[in-house]
Design a protein around this motif. Structure first.
Motif, PDB file in Angstrom:
ATOM      1  N   VAL A   1       4.357   9.487  11.649  1.00  0.00           N
ATOM      2  CA  VAL A   1       4.347   7.938  10.908  1.00  0.00           C
ATOM      3  C   VAL A   1       5.090   8.239   9.574  1.00  0.00           C
ATOM      4  CG1 VAL A   1       3.023   6.355   9.787  1.00  0.00           C
ATOM      5  CG2 VAL A   1       2.170   7.378  11.983  1.00  0.00           C
ATOM      6  N   ARG A   2       4.827   9.303   8.766  1.00  0.00           N
ATOM      7  CA  ARG A   2       5.604   9.832   7.705  1.00  0.00           C
ATOM      8  C   ARG A   2       6.999  10.026   7.859  1.00  0.00           C
ATOM      9  NH1 ARG A   2       2.636   7.819   3.892  1.00  0.00           N
ATOM     10  NH2 ARG A   2       2.096   6.636   6.011  1.00  0.00           N
ATOM     11  N   LEU A   3       7.261  10.798   8.971  1.00  0.00           N
ATOM     12  CA  LEU A   3       8.528  11.175   9.445  1.00  0.00           C
ATOM     13  C   LEU A   3       9.424   9.510   9.528  1.00  0.00           C
ATOM     14  CD1 LEU A   3       8.420  14.204  11.286  1.00  0.00           C
ATOM     15  CD2 LEU A   3       9.129  13.850   8.960  1.00  0.00           C
ATOM     16  N   SER A   4       8.664   8.700  10.252  1.00  0.00           N
ATOM     17  CA  SER A   4       9.368   7.411  10.291  1.00  0.00           C
ATOM     18  C   SER A   4       9.916   6.698   9.194  1.00  0.00           C
ATOM     19  CB  SER A   4       8.435   6.480  11.235  1.00  0.00           C
ATOM     20  OG  SER A   4       8.989   5.263  11.372  1.00  0.00           O
ATOM     21  N   ILE A   5       8.781   6.696   8.116  1.00  0.00           N
ATOM     22  CA  ILE A   5       9.157   6.150   6.871  1.00  0.00           C
ATOM     23  C   ILE A   5      10.227   6.906   6.171  1.00  0.00           C
ATOM     24  CG2 ILE A   5       8.286   5.626   4.625  1.00  0.00           C
ATOM     25  CD1 ILE A   5       5.517   5.624   5.854  1.00  0.00           C
ATOM     26  N   TRP A   6      10.366   8.291   6.296  1.00  0.00           N
ATOM     27  CA  TRP A   6      11.311   9.147   5.789  1.00  0.00           C
ATOM     28  C   TRP A   6      12.823   8.742   6.337  1.00  0.00           C
ATOM     29  CZ3 TRP A   6      13.014  11.913   2.116  1.00  0.00           C
ATOM     30  CH2 TRP A   6      13.772  13.261   2.172  1.00  0.00           C
ATOM     31  N   ARG A   7      12.752   8.591   7.578  1.00  0.00           N
ATOM     32  CA  ARG A   7      13.906   8.193   8.382  1.00  0.00           C
ATOM     33  C   ARG A   7      14.556   6.700   7.927  1.00  0.00           C
ATOM     34  NH1 ARG A   7      12.590   6.469  14.164  1.00  0.00           N
ATOM     35  NH2 ARG A   7      11.922   4.543  12.789  1.00  0.00           N
ATOM     36  N   ASP A   8      13.630   5.805   7.750  1.00  0.00           N
ATOM     37  CA  ASP A   8      14.040   4.419   6.958  1.00  0.00           C
ATOM     38  C   ASP A   8      14.375   4.813   5.604  1.00  0.00           C
ATOM     39  OD1 ASP A   8      13.133   3.255   9.491  1.00  0.00           O
ATOM     40  OD2 ASP A   8      11.113   2.458   8.832  1.00  0.00           O
ATOM     41  N   LEU A   9      13.817   5.551   4.898  1.00  0.00           N
ATOM     42  CA  LEU A   9      14.137   5.797   3.427  1.00  0.00           C
ATOM     43  C   LEU A   9      15.665   6.502   3.489  1.00  0.00           C
ATOM     44  CD1 LEU A   9      14.374   8.335   1.148  1.00  0.00           C
ATOM     45  CD2 LEU A   9      13.837   5.931   0.518  1.00  0.00           C
ATOM     46  N   LEU A  10      15.814   7.377   4.246  1.00  0.00           N
ATOM     47  CA  LEU A  10      17.302   7.807   4.320  1.00  0.00           C
ATOM     48  C   LEU A  10      18.368   6.922   4.583  1.00  0.00           C
ATOM     49  CD1 LEU A  10      16.588  11.571   6.079  1.00  0.00           C
ATOM     50  CD2 LEU A  10      16.709  10.937   3.529  1.00  0.00           C
TER      51      LEU A  10
ATOM     52  N   ILE B   1       0.748  -1.271   0.134  1.00  0.00           N
ATOM     53  CA  ILE B   1      -0.023   0.016  -0.175  1.00  0.00           C
ATOM     54  C   ILE B   1       0.708   1.392  -0.064  1.00  0.00           C
ATOM     55  CG2 ILE B   1      -1.844   1.314   1.312  1.00  0.00           C
ATOM     56  CD1 ILE B   1      -2.805  -1.302   2.191  1.00  0.00           C
ATOM     57  N   ASP B   2       2.006   1.238   0.781  1.00  0.00           N
ATOM     58  CA  ASP B   2       2.850   2.276   1.014  1.00  0.00           C
ATOM     59  C   ASP B   2       4.104   1.960   1.142  1.00  0.00           C
ATOM     60  OD1 ASP B   2       3.408   5.175   1.040  1.00  0.00           O
ATOM     61  OD2 ASP B   2       3.059   5.379   3.192  1.00  0.00           O
ATOM     62  N   TYR B   3       5.089   2.342  -0.192  1.00  0.00           N
ATOM     63  CA  TYR B   3       6.463   1.956   0.057  1.00  0.00           C
ATOM     64  C   TYR B   3       6.995   3.219  -0.724  1.00  0.00           C
ATOM     65  CZ  TYR B   3      10.873  -0.619  -0.999  1.00  0.00           C
ATOM     66  OH  TYR B   3      12.135  -0.937  -1.213  1.00  0.00           O
ATOM     67  N   TRP B   4       8.104   3.726  -0.045  1.00  0.00           N
ATOM     68  CA  TRP B   4       8.947   4.859  -0.553  1.00  0.00           C
ATOM     69  C   TRP B   4      10.371   4.058  -1.056  1.00  0.00           C
ATOM     70  CZ3 TRP B   4       8.874   9.863   3.292  1.00  0.00           C
ATOM     71  CH2 TRP B   4       7.438  10.095   3.295  1.00  0.00           C
ATOM     72  N   ALA B   5      10.337   4.397  -2.340  1.00  0.00           N
ATOM     73  CA  ALA B   5      11.869   3.783  -3.100  1.00  0.00           C
ATOM     74  C   ALA B   5      12.910   5.006  -3.112  1.00  0.00           C
ATOM     75  CB  ALA B   5      11.492   3.508  -4.187  1.00  0.00           C
ATOM     76  N   THR B   6      13.994   4.416  -2.932  1.00  0.00           N
ATOM     77  CA  THR B   6      15.058   5.107  -3.298  1.00  0.00           C
ATOM     78  C   THR B   6      15.148   5.634  -4.797  1.00  0.00           C
ATOM     79  OG1 THR B   6      16.644   3.494  -3.850  1.00  0.00           O
ATOM     80  CG2 THR B   6      16.236   3.968  -1.388  1.00  0.00           C
ATOM     81  N   PRO B   7      16.008   6.581  -5.148  1.00  0.00           N
ATOM     82  CA  PRO B   7      16.145   6.784  -6.574  1.00  0.00           C
ATOM     83  C   PRO B   7      16.739   5.581  -7.293  1.00  0.00           C
ATOM     84  CG  PRO B   7      16.781   8.742  -5.207  1.00  0.00           C
ATOM     85  CD  PRO B   7      16.522   7.543  -4.433  1.00  0.00           C
ATOM     86  N   LEU B   8      17.376   4.821  -6.783  1.00  0.00           N
ATOM     87  CA  LEU B   8      18.008   3.765  -7.508  1.00  0.00           C
ATOM     88  C   LEU B   8      16.764   2.500  -7.731  1.00  0.00           C
ATOM     89  CD1 LEU B   8      21.417   1.792  -6.933  1.00  0.00           C
ATOM     90  CD2 LEU B   8      19.187   0.463  -7.248  1.00  0.00           C
TER      91      LEU B   8
END
Length: 224
Positions: free
Chosen positions: A207-216, A96-103
């Motif tokens: 919650v969004r920031l937690s996803i952002w932290r993991d993405l970074l 449902i919600d996945y934040w991908a790196t540019p790669l």
């Protein structure tokens, strides 16, 4: 003054200083990428992905030579808008919600609004645009006659200036006052969180920031 500008100016104040501790991600250091490490990571992917990553690195290097930051915005915005097809996370990642790196996004050749914004954010930093001038912005967008949650990247030449909007729906970089279809809700970058007004299905900012932290963290491991 437009409604959007008034609201974005209100975002100049962090929500709560404690959020920086909770999120565990704020840093004043500029982001860029380790080209050797990034190329090594890309070497584990198919040749098409390796070529796309090489093109991204070369694009950011060319953008860095442009004296006008607006020209850098346009180059980076065009690169991702033209190279990446819009598809939602369920179609690309079966989530449902996945934040991908540019790669990851370049490997799939597809992504959703968050993925576009992330790719542009990291590429602009690699091109020399300070993270303090960039914000990932959740908005309520009027699209095809109905409101929906959406993310764009905003560029602030000065902290109190009207931002320019980089978007995958409207490919032209425009001042926020010319994007009456967007209502800002909240925004963030590597340095803080700002609140706006309105409601969206984007959910709890923390919650969004937690996803952002993991993405970074994931992006750093890849070489970004």
């Amino acid at each position: 003054m437009s409604r959007f500008v008034t609201r974005t100016l209100n975002w100049a104040r962090p929500v709560l200083a404690v959020l920086a501790c909770v999120a565990g991600l704020w840093t004043a250091a500029a982001w860029g990428w380790d080209k050797d490490k990034l190329s090594e990571t890309a070497s584990r992917y198919p040749p098409k992905t390796q070529a796309a990553v090489k093109a991204m690195i070369q694009m950011a290097e060319r953008a860095a030579t442009l004296p006008d930051e607006r020209e850098r915005l346009a180059m980076v915005n065009d690169f991702f808008n033209k190279r990446v097809a819009f598809k939602d996370d369920m179609e690309v990642w079966s989530q449902i919600d996945y934040w991908a790196t540019p790669l990851e996004m370049l490997d799939k050749g597809a992504g959703d609004c968050e993925d576009y914004a992330i790719g542009k954010y990291m590429s602009l930093q690699a091109a020399g645009v300070p993270s303090a001038k960039l914000r990932m912005v959740y908005v309520r967008a009027q699209f095809q006659g109905r409101p929906q949650a959406h993310m764009v990247l905003a560029y602030y030449a000065q902290p109190e200036s009207e931002p320019l909007i980089l978007d995958n729906i409207n490919p032209e970089v425009r001042p926020a006052s010319q994007r009456s279809d967007l209502t800002p809700v909240f925004s963030f970058n590597g340095e803080g969180l700002w609140t706006g007004v309105g409601a969206t299905s984007a959910g709890n900012p923390l919650v969004r920031l937690s996803i952002w932290r993991d993405l970074l963290a994931k992006a750093k491991a890849e070489g970004f």
